[in-house]
Design a protein around this motif. Sequence first.
Motif, PDB file in Angstrom:
ATOM      1  N   SER B  37      -7.818  13.572  -1.648  1.00  0.00           N
ATOM      2  CA  SER B  37      -7.285  14.565  -0.710  1.00  0.00           C
ATOM      3  C   SER B  37      -5.933  15.175  -1.068  1.00  0.00           C
ATOM      4  O   SER B  37      -5.632  16.271  -0.615  1.00  0.00           O
ATOM      5  CB  SER B  37      -7.245  14.038   0.735  1.00  0.00           C
ATOM      6  OG  SER B  37      -6.066  13.324   1.002  1.00  0.00           O
ATOM      7  N   ARG B  38      -5.081  14.505  -1.818  1.00  0.00           N
ATOM      8  CA  ARG B  38      -3.831  15.197  -2.165  1.00  0.00           C
ATOM      9  C   ARG B  38      -3.270  14.801  -3.513  1.00  0.00           C
ATOM     10  O   ARG B  38      -2.160  15.174  -3.849  1.00  0.00           O
ATOM     11  CB  ARG B  38      -2.782  15.016  -1.072  1.00  0.00           C
ATOM     12  CG  ARG B  38      -2.307  13.601  -0.859  1.00  0.00           C
ATOM     13  CD  ARG B  38      -1.437  13.501   0.384  1.00  0.00           C
ATOM     14  NE  ARG B  38      -0.141  14.136   0.271  1.00  0.00           N
ATOM     15  CZ  ARG B  38       0.939  13.560  -0.240  1.00  0.00           C
ATOM     16  NH1 ARG B  38       0.874  12.350  -0.735  1.00  0.00           N
ATOM     17  NH2 ARG B  38       2.083  14.194  -0.258  1.00  0.00           N
ATOM     18  N   TYR B  39      -4.048  14.096  -4.316  1.00  0.00           N
ATOM     19  CA  TYR B  39      -3.526  13.621  -5.597  1.00  0.00           C
ATOM     20  C   TYR B  39      -4.280  14.243  -6.759  1.00  0.00           C
ATOM     21  O   TYR B  39      -5.317  14.865  -6.586  1.00  0.00           O
ATOM     22  CB  TYR B  39      -3.652  12.087  -5.667  1.00  0.00           C
ATOM     23  CG  TYR B  39      -2.910  11.420  -4.540  1.00  0.00           C
ATOM     24  CD1 TYR B  39      -1.547  11.168  -4.636  1.00  0.00           C
ATOM     25  CD2 TYR B  39      -3.547  11.094  -3.349  1.00  0.00           C
ATOM     26  CE1 TYR B  39      -0.844  10.606  -3.582  1.00  0.00           C
ATOM     27  CE2 TYR B  39      -2.847  10.527  -2.293  1.00  0.00           C
ATOM     28  CZ  TYR B  39      -1.504  10.288  -2.414  1.00  0.00           C
ATOM     29  OH  TYR B  39      -0.802   9.742  -1.381  1.00  0.00           O
ATOM     30  N   LEU B 263     -13.290   6.259  -0.236  1.00  0.00           N
ATOM     31  CA  LEU B 263     -11.967   6.151   0.392  1.00  0.00           C
ATOM     32  C   LEU B 263     -12.004   6.448   1.893  1.00  0.00           C
ATOM     33  O   LEU B 263     -11.023   6.249   2.592  1.00  0.00           O
ATOM     34  CB  LEU B 263     -10.973   7.080  -0.313  1.00  0.00           C
ATOM     35  CG  LEU B 263     -10.759   6.729  -1.789  1.00  0.00           C
ATOM     36  CD1 LEU B 263      -9.863   7.754  -2.447  1.00  0.00           C
ATOM     37  CD2 LEU B 263     -10.173   5.345  -1.951  1.00  0.00           C
ATOM     38  N   LEU B 264     -13.152   6.903   2.386  1.00  0.00           N
ATOM     39  CA  LEU B 264     -13.286   7.079   3.834  1.00  0.00           C
ATOM     40  C   LEU B 264     -13.299   5.714   4.532  1.00  0.00           C
ATOM     41  O   LEU B 264     -13.067   5.622   5.729  1.00  0.00           O
ATOM     42  CB  LEU B 264     -14.559   7.860   4.166  1.00  0.00           C
ATOM     43  CG  LEU B 264     -14.517   9.339   3.777  1.00  0.00           C
ATOM     44  CD1 LEU B 264     -15.865   9.997   4.037  1.00  0.00           C
ATOM     45  CD2 LEU B 264     -13.423  10.068   4.539  1.00  0.00           C
ATOM     46  N   ASP B 265     -13.586   4.676   3.757  1.00  0.00           N
ATOM     47  CA  ASP B 265     -13.510   3.319   4.284  1.00  0.00           C
ATOM     48  C   ASP B 265     -12.063   2.825   4.132  1.00  0.00           C
ATOM     49  O   ASP B 265     -11.537   2.749   3.024  1.00  0.00           O
ATOM     50  CB  ASP B 265     -14.474   2.432   3.473  1.00  0.00           C
ATOM     51  CG  ASP B 265     -14.522   1.016   4.010  1.00  0.00           C
ATOM     52  OD1 ASP B 265     -13.563   0.590   4.683  1.00  0.00           O
ATOM     53  OD2 ASP B 265     -15.530   0.331   3.742  1.00  0.00           O
ATOM     54  N   ASP B 266     -11.421   2.515   5.261  1.00  0.00           N
ATOM     55  CA  ASP B 266     -10.009   2.117   5.223  1.00  0.00           C
ATOM     56  C   ASP B 266      -9.756   0.947   4.284  1.00  0.00           C
ATOM     57  O   ASP B 266      -8.687   0.835   3.689  1.00  0.00           O
ATOM     58  CB  ASP B 266      -9.530   1.735   6.632  1.00  0.00           C
ATOM     59  CG  ASP B 266      -9.262   2.975   7.482  1.00  0.00           C
ATOM     60  OD1 ASP B 266      -9.310   4.086   6.913  1.00  0.00           O
ATOM     61  OD2 ASP B 266      -9.013   2.823   8.685  1.00  0.00           O
ATOM     62  N   LEU B 269      -9.331   2.452   0.935  1.00  0.00           N
ATOM     63  CA  LEU B 269      -8.118   3.276   0.898  1.00  0.00           C
ATOM     64  C   LEU B 269      -6.879   2.380   0.812  1.00  0.00           C
ATOM     65  O   LEU B 269      -5.972   2.612   0.013  1.00  0.00           O
ATOM     66  CB  LEU B 269      -8.043   4.160   2.139  1.00  0.00           C
ATOM     67  CG  LEU B 269      -6.916   5.194   2.136  1.00  0.00           C
ATOM     68  CD1 LEU B 269      -7.220   6.316   1.146  1.00  0.00           C
ATOM     69  CD2 LEU B 269      -6.688   5.789   3.519  1.00  0.00           C
ATOM     70  N   ASP B 270      -6.873   1.330   1.626  1.00  0.00           N
ATOM     71  CA  ASP B 270      -5.742   0.400   1.589  1.00  0.00           C
ATOM     72  C   ASP B 270      -5.693  -0.327   0.247  1.00  0.00           C
ATOM     73  O   ASP B 270      -4.621  -0.635  -0.267  1.00  0.00           O
ATOM     74  CB  ASP B 270      -5.846  -0.604   2.738  1.00  0.00           C
ATOM     75  CG  ASP B 270      -5.585   0.066   4.082  1.00  0.00           C
ATOM     76  OD1 ASP B 270      -4.961   1.137   4.090  1.00  0.00           O
ATOM     77  OD2 ASP B 270      -6.012  -0.481   5.115  1.00  0.00           O
ATOM     78  N   PHE B 273      -3.984   2.148  -2.066  1.00  0.00           N
ATOM     79  CA  PHE B 273      -2.646   2.651  -1.750  1.00  0.00           C
ATOM     80  C   PHE B 273      -1.675   1.622  -1.180  1.00  0.00           C
ATOM     81  O   PHE B 273      -0.519   1.944  -0.948  1.00  0.00           O
ATOM     82  CB  PHE B 273      -2.744   3.828  -0.779  1.00  0.00           C
ATOM     83  CG  PHE B 273      -3.279   5.063  -1.427  1.00  0.00           C
ATOM     84  CD1 PHE B 273      -2.448   5.878  -2.171  1.00  0.00           C
ATOM     85  CD2 PHE B 273      -4.618   5.394  -1.323  1.00  0.00           C
ATOM     86  CE1 PHE B 273      -2.933   7.016  -2.788  1.00  0.00           C
ATOM     87  CE2 PHE B 273      -5.118   6.530  -1.930  1.00  0.00           C
ATOM     88  CZ  PHE B 273      -4.279   7.339  -2.669  1.00  0.00           C
ATOM     89  N   ILE B 278       2.257   5.962  -4.519  1.00  0.00           N
ATOM     90  CA  ILE B 278       1.712   6.902  -5.498  1.00  0.00           C
ATOM     91  C   ILE B 278       2.320   8.271  -5.176  1.00  0.00           C
ATOM     92  O   ILE B 278       2.233   8.749  -4.056  1.00  0.00           O
ATOM     93  CB  ILE B 278       0.170   6.980  -5.396  1.00  0.00           C
ATOM     94  CG1 ILE B 278      -0.454   5.591  -5.569  1.00  0.00           C
ATOM     95  CG2 ILE B 278      -0.390   7.969  -6.415  1.00  0.00           C
ATOM     96  CD1 ILE B 278      -0.202   4.930  -6.902  1.00  0.00           C
ATOM     97  N   ASN B 298     -15.010  10.888  10.797  1.00  0.00           N
ATOM     98  CA  ASN B 298     -15.012  10.194   9.510  1.00  0.00           C
ATOM     99  C   ASN B 298     -14.591  11.102   8.358  1.00  0.00           C
ATOM    100  O   ASN B 298     -15.363  11.356   7.432  1.00  0.00           O
ATOM    101  CB  ASN B 298     -16.405   9.600   9.244  1.00  0.00           C
ATOM    102  CG  ASN B 298     -16.360   8.567   8.138  1.00  0.00           C
ATOM    103  OD1 ASN B 298     -15.348   7.894   7.952  1.00  0.00           O
ATOM    104  ND2 ASN B 298     -17.435   8.449   7.382  1.00  0.00           N
ATOM    105  N   VAL B 299     -13.365  11.589   8.425  1.00  0.00           N
ATOM    106  CA  VAL B 299     -12.871  12.492   7.381  1.00  0.00           C
ATOM    107  C   VAL B 299     -11.472  12.055   6.922  1.00  0.00           C
ATOM    108  O   VAL B 299     -10.739  11.406   7.667  1.00  0.00           O
ATOM    109  CB  VAL B 299     -12.767  13.947   7.896  1.00  0.00           C
ATOM    110  CG1 VAL B 299     -14.144  14.538   8.104  1.00  0.00           C
ATOM    111  CG2 VAL B 299     -11.956  14.015   9.179  1.00  0.00           C
ATOM    112  N   MET B 300     -11.147  12.416   5.701  1.00  0.00           N
ATOM    113  CA  MET B 300      -9.772  12.302   5.219  1.00  0.00           C
ATOM    114  C   MET B 300      -9.297  13.728   4.932  1.00  0.00           C
ATOM    115  O   MET B 300      -9.974  14.479   4.213  1.00  0.00           O
ATOM    116  CB  MET B 300      -9.674  11.437   3.969  1.00  0.00           C
ATOM    117  CG  MET B 300      -8.254  11.374   3.423  1.00  0.00           C
ATOM    118  SD  MET B 300      -7.886   9.870   2.500  1.00  0.00           S
ATOM    119  CE  MET B 300      -8.758  10.198   1.005  1.00  0.00           C
TER     120      MET B 300
END
Lengths: 250, 378
Positions: B37-39, B263-266, B269-270, B273, B278, B298-300
Amino acid sequence: MEVPWEEAPRFGLMVADENDRITEFQEKPKNPKSNLASMGIYIFNWDILKKYLTEDEADPNSENDFGNNIIPNLLRDNRKMYAYHFSGYWKDVGTISSLWEANMEVLDPEHSGINLFDDNWKIYSRNSGMTGHKISSDAVVENSMITDGCRVKGNVKHSILFAGVQVEKGAVVEDAVVMGGTVIKSGAVVKHCIIAENVTIGENAVVGAMPEGDSAGVATVGAGIKIGNNAKIGPNAMVNKNVEDGEEQC
Amino acid sequence: MLNSNKRALGVIFPNSYDALVPELVNVRLMASIPFASRYRLIDFVLSSMSNCDIDNISIMVNNNYHSLMDHLGSGREWDLVRKNGGLHIFPPFAEKESKPFIGRVGALASILDFLRQQKEKYVVMSDAHIAVNFDFNAMIDAHIASGADVTVAYNEQELPEYIKKSNDKGFYYTLSIDNGRVTKMYINSRETGIQNFGMNIYVVDRELLIDLVNTAFVRGQEFFERDILAPQLARLNVQAYKYEGYLARISGMKSYFDENMKLLDDYNLDGLFSGAPIYTKIRDDNPTRYINGAKASNVMVADGCVIEGEIENSILFRGVKVAKGAKVKNCILMQDTVIEAGVNIEYLITDKSVTITAGKEMKGTDTFPFYIAKHHTV
């Protein structure tokens, strides 16, 4: 800037003639003669400003205040001072309710006139460096502004969430401003209020309430505060100490 | 030199495995592929190095590196703006007789003089096709403790089917390990079951590396693993370093899609990150706005988006707009994608600045997500 007459006593006010030359200046007067508020933005000729600041500093009777001393002294000496009319969005957020209002106005730029979304006139700020925010399948999000690092599993309606806010499952957030790193636990209800940074709102706690009749208070919770499970915070509360489980404050 | 007290310098190969994702590298290289999403993929290895006090980093670009240079800028976001050390971008050396390098040997041979002048005792090498929050210090400590000549990082996993089918597009390596020492390296193995899967991250003594590369280069060899390590495992002490944390390895379009969606699964993602931060290039976007009528499940979503329609099971990069009545499901929408009113899309990957005009309906499938190239309007 013209402000509503009832708000005028909060401001430094100018009386100006037909050429916008300032003839009188009132600093937060009880009985305002004008509703032209100073926005606190000035352009001075440097030599004049230097002279008046130096003289003011040397005057033992001065309060060393712009509105109370410098501007009146300039008027006394018949210096040329002119008003500049600003017509865009402007709001003094010096009270809790005006800070809350200003945040809500961001959600309604068409009516409020505030526009933070012009690519050619960006508003810069610090960046949290967090990942994109997540809205889970249990969440409902309506008319809100959400930023990096947030995790939303509950209901968020007409609210502003700062970076890293967590709204757990079953929690309800409405008409609220929630600052960075705050956690709203499951079942908590947070309405019509300002929650500062890194606050924890316990499970099933209630903070603030939607306006009813005369009561339209904006509850506030200070930074780092912990609100216990099942606690109740009324719409006029300003919480600056931790609140025990089940405790009530109005 | 100010950085003479630093233990290791970094070398990153941003073009490695480009061939695995031909669509995404049409206008960029592996390292600048948008992720999570932003990297961009390079953010992970670059931030990890910077977080481990490795602040003398060379990036061996080969081709298509405009987007990477734009992303990296001066290296400020990774705190790599230095008088000594900092970020070096080495483009291919353009001589009449020379052609761009293929493997790491050619790339390193082109900077041998630079490597000789550095003061750090160790070199850390990495590709950029793995998103991982990696503790290089722990690996360097292990390298020193074991007295190895070379230490190679690996993780235990089954080989993905799609990488087995793409063996003509880049080498991957699996390891036999005996008591910590690598005894055999397999190239493009087809084995099933859990393998020791090389992560192409190495720690090696700088002077030894110069020596090895010099020798290999004059013999016309190309690949560090295939031509230097694999044939010399008896002579060189190559130690294996097991990585047990989360990683996302991009080895094809399907894996790009899957690794984003994971990565939609926390929990995942955790995993990626929760370590050191990062960093990425800052865009100074506004927060994302959900207008009345928007639905999100269910979105990032990164900053700068305006959501008026419905989004579900999707990853939205910065500045995406989804208009009223549009439905977005199981999609990856890269930066500044515009989804107009009434659009209905599923299993779609839109590259940067794609516009899907009003009313269009497009559906890929779970096994074959559709891809729409940068700047296209559908």
